[in-house]
Scaffold this motif. Sequence first.
Motif, PDB file in Angstrom:
ATOM      1  N   PRO A 269       0.798  -1.234   0.000  1.00 23.35           N
ATOM      2  CA  PRO A 269       0.000   0.000   0.000  1.00 23.35           C
ATOM      3  C   PRO A 269       0.831   1.284   0.000  1.00 23.35           C
ATOM      4  CG  PRO A 269       0.164  -0.853   2.225  1.00 23.35           C
ATOM      5  CD  PRO A 269       1.024  -1.745   1.358  1.00 23.35           C
ATOM      6  N   SER A 292      -0.855  -0.091  -4.617  1.00 25.30           N
ATOM      7  CA  SER A 292      -1.375   1.280  -4.730  1.00 25.30           C
ATOM      8  C   SER A 292      -1.137   1.816  -6.130  1.00 25.30           C
ATOM      9  CB  SER A 292      -0.706   2.176  -3.701  1.00 25.30           C
ATOM     10  OG  SER A 292       0.708   2.120  -3.821  1.00 25.30           O
ATOM     11  N   ASN A 312      -4.361   5.271  -4.409  1.00 25.29           N
ATOM     12  CA  ASN A 312      -3.278   5.564  -3.470  1.00 25.29           C
ATOM     13  C   ASN A 312      -3.805   6.369  -2.274  1.00 25.29           C
ATOM     14  OD1 ASN A 312      -0.864   6.481  -2.201  1.00 25.29           O
ATOM     15  ND2 ASN A 312       0.223   6.289  -4.130  1.00 25.29           N
TER      16      ASN A 312
END
Length: 378
Positions: A269, A292, A312
Amino acid sequence: MKVAHIFWSLTYGGIETMLVNIANAQAADGAEVHVVVINDLYKEELIRAFDDGVTVHLLHRKYRSKGIGFIFRLNRLLMKIKPDAIHLHGSRIYTFLWRKRLSRVASATLHDLPTGSVRRGGLAGRVFPFLFSSGNVYYIDKVKQVFAISEAVKDELWKNYGVTSTVVYNGILTGIFRVREDRSPKGALRIVMVSRLEHDKKGQDLLIEAAKKLNGSVHVDFIGDGSSRDFLENMVKELQVETTVSLIGSKTQKYIADHLADYDLFVQPSRWEGFGLTVAEAMAARVPVLVSSGQGPAEVTCGDKYGWVFENGNVDDLTNKIKYIYNHYDEAMEKANNALNYVRDIYDVSVTARIYLDLYRANQGPEGTGTLIHYRYS
């Protein structure tokens, strides 16, 4: 061909492990490979991981020392080796090369998105760059041959610094990863993230928040260590997710290769990330991946082609994508099968090592006469 790789330290981390693998692969390809580690910060296990065809030189500079004695030792060593190619893993090291011949055959890889300034401190900054430099692009505009680990890094280098570079994707030992069985999750979805604990950059906090929202339907393991460990441990306690989130610390390459296949989903992430070596490793283990948007990891997955992408920084989108993958796991495994074949063709370290050797050769000859080679990854 004689090749000298120079980097600051050799501790557990994706980049350091990758460099060991590249050095070994280049030696297997017939090159005489030397590895120079500047700081006294290294793991004996990684030193032992080099094959017999790689010669390791330890300069034993004290970490964060302001002394300059190691610069003399470095240049004496390089003049003794007489390398045909010097590969710097950190452009700041370029300022230590005092002989014209050495700087002429030097290349540098930018292993992350560019930050900081290319020059600071005038003459003093050149003699004592460790006192003046910041970021990861110090003197990179003076290096004759610059490699970028992704198109994202290449584009940022050109847009913000006017520096041209050639993309060479990082490589992994695709064959060492145990491959996940084609099965559906049993019970809670087992999620893993392998990365340094730097939440501002890597986004571990986003995944912890998502685990809270998923209310026991997942279990998340964070493999790695770093400056955010205390912050993340406190966050786990505050959100009361101790039973669904575990910080299990750093692990060796062998452990990761053996155990990635135990998981149902790999999540990266990151808020900003130049590449995504661990994403490629998860693909090599046939583990579905979620990354992301707008960063290097999404380049590794070719967007949604070989994995999933969430917006994101958006915890809700991250949570919803995890739910979707859980509920459509046949689709997840179909992508994972395709990703396995793709990563073996594009990201195996043997491919990376060969491309680097070709580019070193292009950099030889009188200054300014190197031929730029472009590689098309397909």
